[in-house]
Design a protein around this motif. Structure first.
Motif, PDB file in Angstrom:
ATOM      1  N   ARG A 153       0.847  -1.204   0.000  1.00 15.57           N
ATOM      2  CA  ARG A 153       0.000   0.000   0.000  1.00 15.57           C
ATOM      3  C   ARG A 153       0.878   1.249   0.000  1.00 15.57           C
ATOM      4  N   GLY A 154       1.899   1.246   0.861  1.00 14.52           N
ATOM      5  CA  GLY A 154       2.830   2.374   0.919  1.00 14.52           C
ATOM      6  C   GLY A 154       3.538   2.574  -0.409  1.00 14.52           C
ATOM      7  N   GLN A 155       3.922   1.460  -1.025  1.00 15.20           N
ATOM      8  CA  GLN A 155       4.618   1.510  -2.303  1.00 15.20           C
ATOM      9  C   GLN A 155       3.694   2.065  -3.399  1.00 15.20           C
ATOM     10  N   HIS A 156       2.445   1.627  -3.377  1.00 16.64           N
ATOM     11  CA  HIS A 156       1.465   2.137  -4.342  1.00 16.64           C
ATOM     12  C   HIS A 156       1.367   3.662  -4.243  1.00 16.64           C
ATOM     13  N   LEU A 157       1.281   4.157  -3.013  1.00 16.63           N
ATOM     14  CA  LEU A 157       1.167   5.606  -2.811  1.00 16.63           C
ATOM     15  C   LEU A 157       2.444   6.315  -3.251  1.00 16.63           C
ATOM     16  N   ASP A 158       3.585   5.743  -2.914  1.00 20.83           N
ATOM     17  CA  ASP A 158       4.864   6.362  -3.264  1.00 20.83           C
ATOM     18  C   ASP A 158       4.975   6.543  -4.782  1.00 20.83           C
ATOM     19  N   ILE A 159       4.614   5.519  -5.529  1.00 19.47           N
ATOM     20  CA  ILE A 159       4.660   5.609  -6.997  1.00 19.47           C
ATOM     21  C   ILE A 159       3.637   6.641  -7.482  1.00 19.47           C
ATOM     22  N   ASP A 160       2.464   6.592  -6.883  1.00 22.34           N
ATOM     23  CA  ASP A 160       1.383   7.495  -7.259  1.00 22.34           C
ATOM     24  C   ASP A 160       1.768   8.958  -7.011  1.00 22.34           C
ATOM     25  N   TYR A 161       2.433   9.213  -5.899  1.00 23.53           N
ATOM     26  CA  TYR A 161       2.770  10.585  -5.504  1.00 23.53           C
ATOM     27  C   TYR A 161       3.733  11.258  -6.494  1.00 23.53           C
ATOM     28  N   GLU A 162       4.557  10.427  -7.150  1.00 23.19           N
ATOM     29  CA  GLU A 162       5.550  10.996  -8.079  1.00 23.19           C
ATOM     30  C   GLU A 162       4.915  11.937  -9.093  1.00 23.19           C
ATOM     31  N   SER A 163       3.728  11.555  -9.551  1.00 22.81           N
ATOM     32  CA  SER A 163       3.114  12.338 -10.628  1.00 22.81           C
ATOM     33  C   SER A 163       2.011  13.269 -10.112  1.00 22.81           C
ATOM     34  N   ARG A 164       1.922  13.411  -8.787  1.00 19.02           N
ATOM     35  CA  ARG A 164       0.848  14.259  -8.255  1.00 19.02           C
ATOM     36  C   ARG A 164       1.371  15.557  -7.654  1.00 19.02           C
ATOM     37  N   SER A 165       0.614  16.633  -7.782  1.00 23.73           N
ATOM     38  CA  SER A 165       1.072  17.916  -7.261  1.00 23.73           C
ATOM     39  C   SER A 165       0.113  18.431  -6.186  1.00 23.73           C
ATOM     40  N   ASP A 166      -0.866  17.609  -5.822  1.00 27.24           N
ATOM     41  CA  ASP A 166      -1.896  18.063  -4.873  1.00 27.24           C
ATOM     42  C   ASP A 166      -1.734  17.407  -3.503  1.00 27.24           C
ATOM     43  N   LEU A 167      -0.480  17.072  -3.139  1.00 32.92           N
ATOM     44  CA  LEU A 167      -0.277  16.296  -1.918  1.00 32.92           C
ATOM     45  C   LEU A 167      -0.240  17.159  -0.657  1.00 32.92           C
ATOM     46  N   SER A 168      -0.708  16.579   0.422  1.00 35.21           N
ATOM     47  CA  SER A 168      -0.672  17.274   1.704  1.00 35.21           C
ATOM     48  C   SER A 168       0.213  16.510   2.686  1.00 35.21           C
ATOM     49  N   VAL A 169       0.480  17.128   3.831  1.00 37.89           N
ATOM     50  CA  VAL A 169       1.283  16.491   4.872  1.00 37.89           C
ATOM     51  C   VAL A 169       0.617  15.182   5.336  1.00 37.89           C
ATOM     52  N   GLY A 170      -0.693  15.173   5.358  1.00 38.49           N
ATOM     53  CA  GLY A 170      -1.424  13.957   5.749  1.00 38.49           C
ATOM     54  C   GLY A 170      -1.123  12.790   4.820  1.00 38.49           C
ATOM     55  N   ASP A 171      -1.037  13.063   3.507  1.00 37.98           N
ATOM     56  CA  ASP A 171      -0.702  12.012   2.536  1.00 37.98           C
ATOM     57  C   ASP A 171       0.665  11.410   2.840  1.00 37.98           C
ATOM     58  N   TYR A 172       1.574  12.282   3.295  1.00 38.77           N
ATOM     59  CA  TYR A 172       2.922  11.827   3.615  1.00 38.77           C
ATOM     60  C   TYR A 172       2.905  10.766   4.708  1.00 38.77           C
ATOM     61  N   TRP A 173       2.209  11.051   5.791  1.00 40.27           N
ATOM     62  CA  TRP A 173       2.191  10.101   6.913  1.00 40.27           C
ATOM     63  C   TRP A 173       1.584   8.764   6.517  1.00 40.27           C
ATOM     64  N   THR A 174       0.518   8.807   5.723  1.00 42.50           N
ATOM     65  CA  THR A 174      -0.110   7.569   5.265  1.00 42.50           C
ATOM     66  C   THR A 174       0.892   6.716   4.495  1.00 42.50           C
ATOM     67  N   MET A 175       1.664   7.390   3.632  1.00 44.35           N
ATOM     68  CA  MET A 175       2.607   6.658   2.789  1.00 44.35           C
ATOM     69  C   MET A 175       3.744   6.057   3.598  1.00 44.35           C
ATOM     70  N   ILE A 176       4.391   6.876   4.459  1.00 45.97           N
ATOM     71  CA  ILE A 176       5.563   6.319   5.152  1.00 45.97           C
ATOM     72  C   ILE A 176       5.181   5.348   6.273  1.00 45.97           C
ATOM     73  N   ALA A 177       3.967   5.448   6.766  1.00 44.76           N
ATOM     74  CA  ALA A 177       3.517   4.445   7.742  1.00 44.76           C
ATOM     75  C   ALA A 177       3.605   3.062   7.109  1.00 44.76           C
ATOM     76  N   GLY A 178       3.185   2.948   5.834  1.00 43.04           N
ATOM     77  CA  GLY A 178       3.260   1.661   5.145  1.00 43.04           C
ATOM     78  C   GLY A 178       4.659   1.355   4.652  1.00 43.04           C
ATOM     79  N   LYS A 179       5.249   2.324   3.983  1.00 39.20           N
ATOM     80  CA  LYS A 179       6.509   2.056   3.277  1.00 39.20           C
ATOM     81  C   LYS A 179       7.707   1.906   4.218  1.00 39.20           C
ATOM     82  N   THR A 180       7.748   2.662   5.305  1.00 43.18           N
ATOM     83  CA  THR A 180       8.925   2.609   6.178  1.00 43.18           C
ATOM     84  C   THR A 180       8.641   1.998   7.552  1.00 43.18           C
ATOM     85  N   ALA A 181       7.560   2.449   8.197  1.00 44.23           N
ATOM     86  CA  ALA A 181       7.362   2.077   9.601  1.00 44.23           C
ATOM     87  C   ALA A 181       6.815   0.657   9.781  1.00 44.23           C
ATOM     88  N   ALA A 182       6.011   0.179   8.840  1.00 53.35           N
ATOM     89  CA  ALA A 182       5.305  -1.095   9.033  1.00 53.35           C
ATOM     90  C   ALA A 182       6.265  -2.254   9.301  1.00 53.35           C
TER      91      ALA A 182
END
Lengths: 335, 335
Positions: free
Chosen positions: A159-188
């Motif tokens: 899930r974290g990886q999906h978001l990380d790839i998705d974020y590359e092409s997005r410009s509408d990201l918020s700080v909240g999106d960041y936490w969701t992504m790294i919770a999966g990609k790094t912390a899990a």
């Protein structure tokens, strides 16, 4: 304390080699070679630097021992965790088109994308088989509990990886999106390393959760610290190193604070990719706009929560001391 | 009999949807969509044709029932097997650069390679979680036995896939290499579908092995039959369909017999890729050189061994009848 960690690291490396040797068969020698190369054991540049730090399995075994268990029994779980970590790196390198890892060409650069996807799949299966090897040391129902935690974490990773790839092409990201992504990609995975260590070390559920929380906050604090160093670390500031996250356009936490502020940094970011000469100026803008301080506060807060959780877990003996010292090392590191 | 299979297929589809719904979360809606699209449930062209035949889970449930067990309890295993099959297709399409599957664009064509690798990984994890769900229906030690069989089969699948990719660029292949490859790539999962069905149906070890052997030979016979049809099936012979294995340069069993003979067919093959206009001539050469007959004899022999193994397993009741009838359908099919 240092001596204990060294003993564990040696045992981890042996267990990993044992697990990967499952693939050592005549007809598929190249397949096996792809994995031993990626693990840092064979090929040009093989050695300690190519292997990575084995932090996750080390944390798992320390948690098992600090919970009063026999770390040797938990070795297959430690190998499973490290294999999952390496499985994700294997596919990550293809997904990010990264041509080098730890100073060596990545597996897909050498053997091609098709074989590398397959070898990454194999790494995942070896992780599952490693976890299954715990059956010789623990009752079947405990293993099923551990497997459940393990597989759900793998799903969180993707899930974290999906978001990380998705974020590359997005410009509408918020700080909240960041936490969701790294919770999966790094912390899990770090969180689960601690929880499984406690589970197989015989800790009760409350203590398992305290270890798990420690891993979770450790992972988050570590990532935020990494984000800060990626912009204001010595190497990053010169703008000459690939380490500069600004040059790569990485949407790290400080950058998202800059977006949130929506002043000069955000304006300039929108104008297109940042050139090397402008990296110091952009880093300065981001700092003036308060992003560095905000990120540092978050890192400090997560560090605080991590250490409080570890105190709650109340780790014992040499392994307990080693856990505190490892945590301080990971959380207080500098560029 | 037909009615039983229909009941099972409906239950399989429901269980699959239940398992995949684990990914249905707000932040990762696209990730979930990639899987439901691939499974044939959503997107343009969704429906029965896009779903595939669900042969493997059907075989598993029939084996469970024909062994005297309750097929409903084995449903999560059936879903796990079908998810692994689809995981391998997911990555296979990227590895082969296939742009369509079952008449629809492949997932990587729509969402890109990076996301498709990740979604395939997710499919595999869902399979593991499905197998874990068996814990509500069976004792923990039986589940660990089943998981072991399952994971080893997954490793065999990747071994077969490694060889398949490797063979594309090799010209020194023998008939022996062919059997090694399809044992992993095609037969392993069908064989394990049968064995797990028997295990969870409560069959003793001897009967489990008979079911497993049936699956093994069924898989091999099916693949050889497929290879024959890929050259001499009606569509393939016209040379106008993508179904022609000769046009694609596929190193199928008849082609390897042609290599072994090393006469005109082998000579012409070495001269470079076969053009559409030459497909009928090449197919004729191969037949004259005896490759078709040899392959047909192998298919017949494997079919014979499959049916003998099934008789040995002695499947009971409606499910037993359905197994024999399904085997005959799969083994006797025409272009």
């Amino acid at each position: 304390m240092k001596k204990l960690s060294q003993t564990l690291l040696t045992a981890i490396e042996e267990e990993l080699q044992h697990q990967v040797s499952r693939l050592n068969e005549e007809h598929t020698a190249t397949y096996h070679e792809m994995l031993t190369y990626h693990m840092g054991w064979t090929g040009e540049g093989a050695g300690e630097k190519a292997r990575g730090k084995r932090i996750r399995p080390l944390l798992l075994l320390l948690a098992a021992s600090a919970s009063g268990g026999d770390w040797e029994k938990a070795l297959p779980a430690a190998a499973g965790i490290e294999l999952i970590h390496n499985f994700s790196l294997f596919h990550d390198d293809i997904q990010d088109k990264s041509e080098t890892r730890r100073g060596r060409p990545t597996a897909w650069k050498i053997w091609g994308i098709a074989q590398a996807i397959n070898a990454g799949d194999g790494m995942f299966i070896l992780a599952n088989l490693a976890i299954g090897d715990l059956a010789k040391n623990y009752p079947a129902d405990i293993i099923l509990v551990g497997e459940r935690i393990f597989q759900k974490t793998c799903l969180d990773l993707t899930r974290g990886q999906h978001l990380d790839i998705d974020y590359e092409s997005r410009s509408d990201l918020s700080v909240g999106d960041y936490w969701t992504m790294i919770a999966g990609k790094t912390a899990a995975l770090i969180s689960t390393s601690m929880q499984l260590g406690a589970l197989f070390g015989g800790a009760n559920e409350e203590t398992q959760n305290a270890y798990r929380d420690f891993g979770h906050y450790l992972g988050l604090a570590f990532q935020v610290q990494d984000d800060i160093l990626g912009i204001w670390g010595d190497e990053a500031l010169t703008g000459k190193s690939a380490a500069s996250d600004l040059l790569e356009g990485k949407k790290s936490l400080p950058v998202l604070y800059g977006f949130e502020k929506n002043e000069e940094f955000a304006q300039r970011w929108k104008e297109g990719s940042i050139e090397e000469a402008n990296v110091p100026k952009m880093a300065q803008l981001l700092e003036v706009e308060g992003a560095r301080l905000k990120a540092q506060r978050q890192a400090d807060q997560m560090t605080d929560l991590a250490l409080k959780s570890l105190q709650m877990a109340n780790p014992q003996d040499d392994a307990g001391d080693a856990l505190f010292s490892l945590a301080e090392h990971l959380l207080g590191r500098e560029a």
